[in-house]
Motif scaffolding. Structure first.
Motif, PDB file in Angstrom:
ATOM      1  N   ALA A  40      -2.196   9.639 -38.931  1.00  0.00           N
ATOM      2  CA  ALA A  40      -1.430   9.572 -37.682  1.00  0.00           C
ATOM      3  C   ALA A  40      -0.723   8.240 -37.478  1.00  0.00           C
ATOM      4  N   GLY A  41      -1.412   7.132 -37.757  1.00  0.00           N
ATOM      5  CA  GLY A  41      -0.825   5.819 -37.490  1.00  0.00           C
ATOM      6  C   GLY A  41      -1.870   4.848 -37.001  1.00  0.00           C
ATOM      7  N   LEU A  80     -10.006  12.753 -29.349  1.00  0.00           N
ATOM      8  CA  LEU A  80     -10.138  14.080 -29.953  1.00  0.00           C
ATOM      9  C   LEU A  80     -11.535  14.174 -30.543  1.00  0.00           C
ATOM     10  N   VAL A  81     -12.318  15.173 -30.133  1.00  0.00           N
ATOM     11  CA  VAL A  81     -13.657  15.395 -30.676  1.00  0.00           C
ATOM     12  C   VAL A  81     -13.559  16.488 -31.734  1.00  0.00           C
ATOM     13  N   ASP A 125      -1.219  17.741 -34.851  1.00  0.00           N
ATOM     14  CA  ASP A 125      -0.457  18.181 -33.671  1.00  0.00           C
ATOM     15  C   ASP A 125      -1.118  17.697 -32.371  1.00  0.00           C
ATOM     16  N   ILE A 126      -2.442  17.807 -32.320  1.00  0.00           N
ATOM     17  CA  ILE A 126      -3.159  17.384 -31.107  1.00  0.00           C
ATOM     18  C   ILE A 126      -2.997  15.887 -30.881  1.00  0.00           C
ATOM     19  N   LEU A 127      -3.100  15.111 -31.970  1.00  0.00           N
ATOM     20  CA  LEU A 127      -2.974  13.658 -31.813  1.00  0.00           C
ATOM     21  C   LEU A 127      -1.587  13.252 -31.318  1.00  0.00           C
ATOM     22  N   VAL A 128      -0.572  13.943 -31.795  1.00  0.00           N
ATOM     23  CA  VAL A 128       0.791  13.642 -31.310  1.00  0.00           C
ATOM     24  C   VAL A 128       0.870  13.893 -29.807  1.00  0.00           C
ATOM     25  N   ILE A 134      -0.342   8.788 -23.610  1.00  0.00           N
ATOM     26  CA  ILE A 134      -0.768   7.402 -23.334  1.00  0.00           C
ATOM     27  C   ILE A 134       0.080   6.343 -24.033  1.00  0.00           C
ATOM     28  N   GLY A 135       0.913   6.754 -24.973  1.00  0.00           N
ATOM     29  CA  GLY A 135       1.616   5.785 -25.819  1.00  0.00           C
ATOM     30  C   GLY A 135       2.556   4.862 -25.076  1.00  0.00           C
TER      31      GLY A 135
END
Length: 394
Positions: A40-41, A80-81, A125-128, A134-135
């Protein structure tokens, strides 16, 4: 008034980093969590760990509470869990614990999205989506009194007790005087100096609790056939010039300064903000010890080492301090503060001031050496069967 700029969370706490945490509920889900975050980054941080899909009830509760504490740490903006789907720890329950702090939290079950390949796609997708939430948060000014500063040591040598730890102790005093909180752990390293720590306790209840935890750690070690007083200092410490456990313990205790000890908490338990000095009952293994304090809410860690250590943490920045000029040269890419000038005659207060200013700078966003190199070790202290049996809980 000393200030820094951080990320205000819905529960009022202030974070010094704005991470999306990817928290696996077991070792089976850990590789997936690690890949999701890695792809993700730099804003995404995974906490892969060694705990199984099934644990004894008390051990499972420790794993669950530590992961929940990590998710609630103010350096985490969203989480994310990830679960395989066969664990005793339920991902939805864990997510609810974290979401109670007001953060966006999602869950992902590997068995329900087509295995590893499907989980990597779905997780990305969820992380994006979480980062979109919050980004764009901006830092705001906060008082130093809102900081919880964890102090740690590892790979100690003779310079730790006469330079790095006292200098860090001076920085700890400065933060406590500014209204902030300092947390020291590694209970086994109080043995031999527990009477000194007890004299610093603010009241009799805290004193009795601290002495009880030290006695308990020594009793558990005896149960496992380990003579703490005979086994310390370790061969590595002896090679570094330490000769007795008392010498090691007095040096280790110096890193939390000289102010009153006001609280004693258990492993991973919440550390009182603005509470002065807190002792967390933890094992002596430094990676597990750091994780316990970050689960308790510490936003920044300072780690002293004489012989050398390269470890970091995925959630909290770790400031490395050495009092050994040779280590400062050989491990220059891993060290943030060279405190060896104390041995050459620089006043302790001047080095302590440098560490304190480094703490505020890192809280402001300055990257530590461990962060720059993505050194992000993570391990949860496991409650052993003999330990549980000794406490009559099984």
């Amino acid at each position: 008034m000393d200030t820094f700029e951080g990320y205000r969370r819905p529960d009022g706490r202030i974070g010094v980093r704005n991470h999306v945490a990817v928290l696996p509920t077991s070792v089976a889900a850990s590789p997936v969590a690690d890949r999701i975050a890695g792809d993700a980054g730099r804003w995404a941080r995974a906490t892969p760990h060694q705990m199984g899909t099934s644990q004894p009830e008390e051990g499972r509760e420790r794993t669950r509470s530590v992961l929940a504490g990590i998710g609630r740490n103010p350096n985490v903006g969203a989480a994310l869990v990830v679960e395989l789907g066969t664990e005793d720890i339920d991902a939805d329950d864990l997510a609810d614990d974290i979401a109670a702090s007001g953060k966006p939290v999602e869950t992902l079950t590997v068995r329900e999205v087509g295995g590893t390949a499907g989980a990597l796609d779905a997780g990305a997708d969820i992380l994006v989506d979480l980062w979109d939430e919050i980004g764009d948060q901006r830092r705001e000014e906060a008082d130093a009194s809102e900081l919880v500063f964890a102090v740690e040591c590892g790979g100690s040598d003779a310079t730790s007790g006469i330079a790095a730890n006292p200098a860090l102790g001076d920085a700890s005093d400065r933060l406590v005087d500014a209204g902030g909180a300092v947390c020291i752990s590694e209970t086994p390293e109080f043995i031999g100096a527990e009477h000194v720590a007890a004299e610093r306790c603010a009241d009799e209840e805290t004193r009795e609790k601290l002495l009880d935890r030290v006695e308990r750690r020594e009793r558990l070690a005896d149960l496992m056939g380990v003579d703490m007083r005979g086994a310390q200092p370790s061969p590595g410490n002896q090679e570094g010039g330490l000769t007795t456990i008392e010498e090691k313990s007095l040096g280790a205790l110096a890193k939390c300064g000289t102010r009153d000890i006001r609280h004693v908490v258990d492993y991973g338990e919440a550390i009182p903000v603005g509470g002065g000095v807190t002792v967390m009952d933890s094992p002596g293994y430094d990676v597990e010890s750091v994780v316990g304090k970050v689960a308790g809410g510490a936003q920044v860690v300072a780690f002293t080492t004489g012989r050398g250590s390269t470890t970091g943490n995925p959630i909290a920045p770790v400031i490395k301090v050495t009092g050994n000029h040779r280590t400062a040269e050989r491990l220059a890419s891993n060290m943030d503060v060279d405190a060896s000038a104390v041995i050459d005659g620089e006043p302790l207060g001047e080095v302590g001031e440098r560490i304190y200013r480094t703490l505020l700078s890192v809280a402001d966003g300055a990257e530590t050496a461990a962060e720059a190199r993505r050194l992000e070790e993570f391990a949860i202290n496991e409650r052993q069967p003999r330990e549980l049996a000794a406490e009559g809980q099984r």
